[in-house]
Write a protein that holds these residues in place. Sequence first.
Motif, PDB file in Angstrom:
ATOM      1  N   CYS A  57      -6.377-103.018  15.096  1.00 55.38           N
ATOM      2  CA  CYS A  57      -5.168-102.205  15.113  1.00 55.38           C
ATOM      3  C   CYS A  57      -4.894-101.806  13.659  1.00 55.38           C
ATOM      4  CB  CYS A  57      -4.006-103.014  15.693  1.00 55.38           C
ATOM      5  SG  CYS A  57      -2.471-102.098  15.774  1.00 55.38           S
ATOM      6  N   PRO A  58      -4.989-100.519  13.317  1.00 53.63           N
ATOM      7  CA  PRO A  58      -4.833-100.103  11.915  1.00 53.63           C
ATOM      8  C   PRO A  58      -3.493-100.506  11.315  1.00 53.63           C
ATOM      9  CG  PRO A  58      -5.571 -98.265  13.280  1.00 53.63           C
ATOM     10  CD  PRO A  58      -5.220 -99.391  14.206  1.00 53.63           C
ATOM     11  N   VAL A  95       1.652-108.742   7.676  1.00 52.42           N
ATOM     12  CA  VAL A  95       1.905-109.589   8.843  1.00 52.42           C
ATOM     13  C   VAL A  95       1.022-109.153  10.016  1.00 52.42           C
ATOM     14  CG1 VAL A  95       3.630-110.227  10.577  1.00 52.42           C
ATOM     15  CG2 VAL A  95       4.236-110.249   8.158  1.00 52.42           C
ATOM     16  N   GLY A  96       0.926-107.835  10.233  1.00 55.43           N
ATOM     17  CA  GLY A  96       0.070-107.325  11.311  1.00 55.43           C
ATOM     18  C   GLY A  96      -1.384-107.705  11.110  1.00 55.43           C
ATOM     19  N   ALA A  97      -1.857-107.614   9.878  1.00 54.10           N
ATOM     20  CA  ALA A  97      -3.247-107.966   9.575  1.00 54.10           C
ATOM     21  C   ALA A  97      -3.472-109.469   9.727  1.00 54.10           C
ATOM     22  CB  ALA A  97      -3.606-107.513   8.160  1.00 54.10           C
ATOM     23  N   GLN A  98      -2.459-110.271   9.330  1.00 51.98           N
ATOM     24  CA  GLN A  98      -2.600-111.725   9.459  1.00 51.98           C
ATOM     25  C   GLN A  98      -2.810-112.121  10.915  1.00 51.98           C
ATOM     26  OE1 GLN A  98       1.070-112.788   7.390  1.00 51.98           O
ATOM     27  NE2 GLN A  98      -0.100-113.859   5.809  1.00 51.98           N
ATOM     28  N   GLY A  99      -2.212-111.386  11.834  1.00 52.24           N
ATOM     29  CA  GLY A  99      -2.379-111.669  13.250  1.00 52.24           C
ATOM     30  C   GLY A  99      -3.769-111.332  13.765  1.00 52.24           C
ATOM     31  N   GLN A 100      -4.527-110.558  12.989  1.00 52.94           N
ATOM     32  CA  GLN A 100      -5.871-110.142  13.415  1.00 52.94           C
ATOM     33  C   GLN A 100      -6.995-110.861  12.675  1.00 52.94           C
ATOM     34  OE1 GLN A 100      -6.358-105.790  13.849  1.00 52.94           O
ATOM     35  NE2 GLN A 100      -4.193-105.639  13.283  1.00 52.94           N
ATOM     36  N   VAL A 101      -6.653-111.575  11.612  1.00 54.19           N
ATOM     37  CA  VAL A 101      -7.675-112.231  10.789  1.00 54.19           C
ATOM     38  C   VAL A 101      -7.679-113.722  11.086  1.00 54.19           C
ATOM     39  CG1 VAL A 101      -8.350-112.817   8.422  1.00 54.19           C
ATOM     40  CG2 VAL A 101      -7.510-110.534   8.939  1.00 54.19           C
ATOM     41  N   ALA A 107      -7.483-114.867   5.562  1.00 57.28           N
ATOM     42  CA  ALA A 107      -6.135-115.344   5.876  1.00 57.28           C
ATOM     43  C   ALA A 107      -5.449-115.867   4.612  1.00 57.28           C
ATOM     44  CB  ALA A 107      -6.201-116.438   6.944  1.00 57.28           C
ATOM     45  N   ARG A 108      -6.193-116.579   3.782  1.00 54.23           N
ATOM     46  CA  ARG A 108      -5.644-117.127   2.542  1.00 54.23           C
ATOM     47  C   ARG A 108      -5.236-115.995   1.588  1.00 54.23           C
ATOM     48  NH1 ARG A 108      -9.571-120.426   1.501  1.00 54.23           N
ATOM     49  NH2 ARG A 108     -10.724-118.993   0.184  1.00 54.23           N
ATOM     50  N   GLN A 109      -6.085-114.981   1.448  1.00 56.08           N
ATOM     51  CA  GLN A 109      -5.768-113.865   0.550  1.00 56.08           C
ATOM     52  C   GLN A 109      -4.560-113.065   1.046  1.00 56.08           C
ATOM     53  OE1 GLN A 109      -7.052-113.670  -2.460  1.00 56.08           O
ATOM     54  NE2 GLN A 109      -8.204-115.480  -1.850  1.00 56.08           N
ATOM     55  N   LEU A 110      -4.487-112.858   2.353  1.00 53.97           N
ATOM     56  CA  LEU A 110      -3.345-112.134   2.915  1.00 53.97           C
ATOM     57  C   LEU A 110      -2.058-112.933   2.728  1.00 53.97           C
ATOM     58  CD1 LEU A 110      -4.893-110.660   6.173  1.00 53.97           C
ATOM     59  CD2 LEU A 110      -3.938-109.337   4.261  1.00 53.97           C
ATOM     60  N   PRO A 146      -7.619 -98.536   8.649  1.00 53.98           N
ATOM     61  CA  PRO A 146      -8.281 -99.545   9.482  1.00 53.98           C
ATOM     62  C   PRO A 146      -8.864-100.718   8.690  1.00 53.98           C
ATOM     63  CG  PRO A 146      -9.727 -97.676   9.160  1.00 53.98           C
ATOM     64  CD  PRO A 146      -8.439 -97.344   8.464  1.00 53.98           C
ATOM     65  N   HIS A 147      -8.834-100.654   7.365  1.00 56.31           N
ATOM     66  CA  HIS A 147      -9.478-101.700   6.558  1.00 56.31           C
ATOM     67  C   HIS A 147      -8.459-102.571   5.827  1.00 56.31           C
ATOM     68  CE1 HIS A 147     -13.345 -99.910   7.344  1.00 56.31           C
ATOM     69  NE2 HIS A 147     -12.826 -98.729   7.018  1.00 56.31           N
ATOM     70  N   ILE A 148      -8.651-103.864   5.888  1.00 53.74           N
ATOM     71  CA  ILE A 148      -7.756-104.801   5.221  1.00 53.74           C
ATOM     72  C   ILE A 148      -7.763-104.576   3.714  1.00 53.74           C
ATOM     73  CG2 ILE A 148      -7.360-107.238   4.700  1.00 53.74           C
ATOM     74  CD1 ILE A 148      -8.248-107.899   7.495  1.00 53.74           C
ATOM     75  N   THR A 149      -8.904-104.187   3.171  1.00 56.00           N
ATOM     76  CA  THR A 149      -8.980-103.970   1.730  1.00 56.00           C
ATOM     77  C   THR A 149      -7.982-102.908   1.275  1.00 56.00           C
ATOM     78  OG1 THR A 149     -10.852-102.486   2.129  1.00 56.00           O
ATOM     79  CG2 THR A 149     -11.368-104.751   1.459  1.00 56.00           C
TER      80      THR A 149
END
Length: 176
Positions: A57-58, A95-101, A107-110, A146-149
């Motif tokens: 989910c972007p 927060v949205g990305a943390q739910g997907q990683v 997870a630590r970096q986020l 779409p990319h966490i980076t």
Amino acid sequence: SPPGLLLLTSFLLHVEEGCASPTRLVCDNRLIQKYIGEAKDMEKRGGQCQALLALSCPAVLPLVDFSLQQWKSKSNETKRQEILCDLALLLGAVVGAQGQVTEECGARQLSQLYQHANSFLLLLQTFSWEAGPWEPGCSPRSMEQPHITSIFLTYRQLVQGKLRFFFHDLAKDLCK
């Protein structure tokens, strides 16, 4: 958690009593340079995590680019509100990305990014030039990524750009 708490504590220790002005943060250019360096390090480490390929989910991220000419024409309160809006949207994306990683490195970096961005949000909420508290009802310009980076990149650009120039503008008034 220790890093976020340390960042917030260092902010709060440098706020003058009575008038909420972050004098040391604003007047000592080495501090903002330190936070820029930390943002670069987080971006680098985040990019090294193996599982940080693409989000299912972007993430909706603020567009943090700006025209220096337009920036200079804004009041400090307007700049503060704009940065608060950008930080709120960025925190939502984290927060949205943390739910997907699920992978530990990502997870630590986020989590670290969330702590740092939230510390800036809390700091900027503490000082205001106009009556009334900040209400998170803004809608900054945004894009889906779409990319966490991209989350780490956006944070670094925000700290290196708007936040640095905002503190520089405040220094003109506070650091005489």
